[in-house]
Motif scaffolding. Structure first.
Motif, short mmCIF file in Angstrom:
data_model
loop_
_atom_site.label_atom_id
_atom_site.label_comp_id
_atom_site.label_asym_id
_atom_site.label_seq_id
_atom_site.Cartn_x
_atom_site.Cartn_y
_atom_site.Cartn_z
N GLY A 94 0.85 -1.27 -0.01
CA GLY A 94 0.42 -0.05 -0.11
C GLY A 94 0.84 1.33 0.06
N LYS A 95 2.35 1.23 0.04
CA LYS A 95 3.04 2.47 -0.11
C LYS A 95 2.70 3.34 -1.17
N THR A 96 2.86 2.80 -2.30
CA THR A 96 2.41 3.53 -3.70
C THR A 96 1.20 4.28 -3.56
N THR A 97 0.11 3.33 -3.05
CA THR A 97 -1.36 3.87 -3.01
C THR A 97 -1.25 5.25 -1.97
N ILE A 98 -0.38 5.07 -1.11
CA ILE A 98 -0.32 6.24 -0.19
C ILE A 98 -0.12 7.52 -0.90
N LEU A 99 1.35 7.22 -1.66
CA LEU A 99 1.83 8.33 -2.28
C LEU A 99 0.98 9.10 -3.22
N ASN A 100 0.26 8.13 -4.08
CA ASN A 100 -0.74 8.65 -5.16
C ASN A 100 -1.78 9.37 -4.68
N LEU A 101 -2.44 8.97 -3.34
CA LEU A 101 -3.32 9.73 -2.69
C LEU A 101 -2.89 11.15 -2.14
N LEU A 102 -1.68 11.24 -1.62
CA LEU A 102 -1.14 12.27 -1.24
C LEU A 102 -0.79 13.37 -2.48
N LEU A 103 -0.53 13.00 -3.75
CA LEU A 103 -0.25 13.83 -4.93
C LEU A 103 -1.27 13.81 -5.72
N GLY A 104 -2.62 13.62 -5.24
CA GLY A 104 -3.81 13.65 -5.98
C GLY A 104 -4.22 12.77 -7.30
N ILE A 105 -3.04 11.84 -7.66
CA ILE A 105 -3.19 11.04 -8.75
C ILE A 105 -4.57 10.37 -8.43
N ILE A 106 -4.90 9.73 -7.41
CA ILE A 106 -6.36 9.39 -7.14
C ILE A 106 -6.52 9.63 -5.89
N ARG A 107 -8.03 9.40 -5.83
CA ARG A 107 -8.82 9.91 -4.74
C ARG A 107 -9.31 8.82 -3.56
N PRO A 108 -9.45 8.88 -2.45
CA PRO A 108 -9.73 7.85 -1.51
C PRO A 108 -11.35 7.29 -1.87
N THR A 109 -11.42 6.08 -1.75
CA THR A 109 -12.86 5.66 -2.03
C THR A 109 -13.60 6.12 -0.79
N THR A 110 -13.00 6.00 0.50
CA THR A 110 -13.83 6.58 1.72
C THR A 110 -12.79 7.08 2.56
N GLY A 111 -13.19 7.82 3.54
CA GLY A 111 -12.38 8.32 4.49
C GLY A 111 -11.84 10.02 3.94
N LYS A 112 -11.03 10.57 4.93
CA LYS A 112 -10.62 11.96 4.44
C LYS A 112 -9.20 12.00 4.42
N ILE A 113 -8.55 13.14 3.79
CA ILE A 113 -7.21 13.34 3.85
C ILE A 113 -7.02 14.82 4.08
N PHE A 114 -6.34 15.23 4.97
CA PHE A 114 -6.44 16.49 5.31
C PHE A 114 -4.90 17.31 5.16
N TYR A 115 -4.85 18.15 4.61
CA TYR A 115 -3.68 19.18 4.59
C TYR A 115 -3.65 20.40 5.43
N GLY A 116 -3.33 20.36 6.43
CA GLY A 116 -3.48 21.49 7.47
C GLY A 116 -5.12 21.28 7.68
#
Length: 549
Positions: A368-390
């Motif tokens: 799941g390492k690459t998936t986390i990086l892709n989520l942070l870079l906006g390449i993919i969006r989470p199916t469920t849950g939230k990611i906050f920057y600030g």
């Protein structure tokens, strides 16, 4: 064809100029057959030799005007078409750039290349060779029918009696050609896609002795293309021959009926010859239209393929810039990601990274390492849950907003075929040269660049072939640091570096970028990384979190 309307409307005045020049060109060619009538009836039969010289002078002047008009019309029409193609290519390029990554990878790169180059080229060439020819020939048909109706309306009706059969023939065969044209363009895309993969992976093909397999794929594609091309050619020729045969019936009918009228004394021989010349000239543009109209089906196929890409949705995200000031933390809150095929890559993970922390992601391939990086870079969006920057939801960020705050360096580096300096400042605005030197010095790269004869103006070559792997990785890191990111992601970004240069880079990071969040994925161990915490991933979950603080 509705797709073309906005491009034509944008340059409607230029198109009107082209149409006006085409109209003048047709108008100047109209008296041609009538010259025969004058020479036959006036000069030869009535023996009025005095009008021969002025007539010849008039014909020469008209011919010169036609040449000048043809050159002018050629310039205006080609200028119109090329500017329209520029607009189309720019729009398609911008649209492809704005696609999110998961949408972008739905079709191979070769397909994009074919659409933005070959398909738009087909549209441009068809507009030049077909649409303008159809336009000029249609004007010719209208003007010539008007002239012949003036001369003798009964003979005109006899002469154009086969035109409806000609139109029906076009309708019956055009559908078949459209389907074949679509197959031809799709097969051409398959060839380019195959070649793109082969050339990109040539090193691996050679190492794995995969030539025979890849050659088989390429050979199959080009043979299929040849088969479809032959079918298109045969159907096009059948179309042309059948249409020409139908068009021949008109002039023949004129000869039969006209000869009868001459014997009856109702028309002169000169009138018959002029009339036959006009009807023959009338069927010439009809025949030309029958020849070139099949190419419209090729253009329609290309337009369909272009529109397929333009119909890919572009998702717009934007958060107010004022909400992003002085906030540099990352929070994953119950984030899961499931692929379109239903494969879960992340399963309800949560963590927090604060300003200035250095985090290392560990885990086997597929954890799941690459998936986390892709989520942070906006390449993919989470199916469920939230990611906050600030305090802001990262999913509301635009691509540009993410790019300004997140810098990414991976082992799959890419350099453009330009100078070292051009590659360093790629995507950056108002970069100070002295700052470039300073960051390069901090990464141990400056002295090596200065040792090149052209220094920072050294050409790196295709894919950076002039630089070593270690130099290329450090150049990519320099580019990322000049961005002054809030978050720096290093995915095996130092895999080509020795311990000394790797240590120098991490010392530089912690000393000069203390507020930057650093996320590292690597199998190497270096104490200079100064890891704040490690996240161990397994099957899309965080199995263990350890902190060194």
């Amino acid at each position: 064809m509705s797709y073309m309307k906005k491009y034509i409307y944008k340059r409607k005045f230029q198109l009107l100029q082209v149409i006006f020049l085409l109209f003048l060109s047709v108008l100047l060619s109209t008296p041609g057959p009538y010259y025969i009538k004058i020479i036959m009836d006036k000069v030869l039969i009535e023996k009025r030799i005095d009008i021969l010289f002025p007539l010849i002078c008039f014909i020469i002047v008209v011919a010169i005007l036609q040449v000048l008009l043809s050159i002018t019309q050629s310039y205006f029409s080609s200028s119109f078409i090329q500017k329209m193609m520029i607009d189309m290519r720019e729009d398609l390029y911008r649209h492809i750039y704005r696609l999110d990554y998961m949408t972008y990878i739905r079709i191979p790169r070769g397909e994009y290349l074919t659409r933005i180059t070959n398909d738009i080229e087909v549209v441009g060439q068809t507009c030049t060779s077909v649409v303008l020819n159809v336009l000029i020939n249609s004007l010719t048909i209208v003007i010539y029918i008007g002239v012949t109706m003036y001369l003798n309306w009964k003979l005109t009706l006899i002469g154009i009696i086969t035109i409806p059969f000609f139109v029906i023939t076009i309708q019956l065969l055009s559908r078949k050609l459209h389907g074949l044209s679509m197959q031809l363009q799709e097969n051409k895309s398959a060839i380019l896609t195959s070649l793109d993969e082969d050339f990109a992976g040539m090193k691996h093909i050679k190492l794995k002795q995969g030539f025979k397999e890849r050659y088989g794929v390429y050979s199959l594609h080009i043979k299929n293309y040849a088969k479809i091309f032959i079918r298109v050619t045969v159907w096009s020729n059948f179309f042309t021959c059948l249409s020409s045969l139908i068009a021949l019936l008109g002039p023949v009918s004129i000869l039969i009926a006209g000869t009868y009228l001459v014997h009856q004394g109702k028309i002169t021989i000169g009138s018959l010859l002029a009339f036959y010349g006009y009807i023959g000239a009338l069927y010439q543009p009809v025949s030309q239209i029958s020849i070139i109209l099949p190419q419209l089906e090729v253009m329609k196929a290309s337009l369909t393929r272009i529109k397929e890409v333009l119909l890919f949705p572009v998702k717009e995200y934007l958060v107010e810039e004022k909400d992003l000031l002085n906030k540099n933390s990352i929070v994953f809150r119950d984030v899961s990601f499931i692929t379109q095929e239903g494969n879960p890559l992340l399963n309800c993970i949560s963590f927090r990274i604060d300003q200035g922390q250095t985090i290392r992601l560990n885990g086997a391939s597929g954890a799941g390492k690459t998936t986390i990086l892709n989520l942070l870079l906006g390449i993919i969006r989470p199916t469920t849950g939230k990611i906050f920057y600030g305090d802001s939801d990262l999913c509301t960020f635009s691509t540009d907003q993410i790019a300004r705050r997140f810098a990414f360096v991976s082992q799959d580096f890419f350099l453009f075929n330009g100078t070292i300096m051009e590659n360093i400042i790629f995507g950056l605005v108002d970069v100070d040269t002295e700052k470039v030197y300073e960051v390069c010095e901090g990464c141990g790269l400056h002295n090596e660049i200065m040792a090149f004869p052209s220094q920072y103006d050294t050409l790196v070559g295709p894919h950076g072939i002039s630089l070593s792997g270690g130099q290329t990785q450090r150049l990519m890191i320099v580019r990322a640091l000049l961005q002054y990111p809030g978050v720096l992601i290093l995915d095996e970004a130092t895999s080509e570096l020795d311990l000394k240069n790797e240590s120098l880079i991490f010392q530089n990071l912690h000393q000069n970028y203390p507020d930057t969040i650093i996320i590292i994925v690597t199998h190497k161990v270096n104490h200079e990384m100064k890891i704040s915490a490690e996240f161990n991933l397994e099957n899309g979950r965080i199995s263990h979190m350890s902190s060194t603080l």
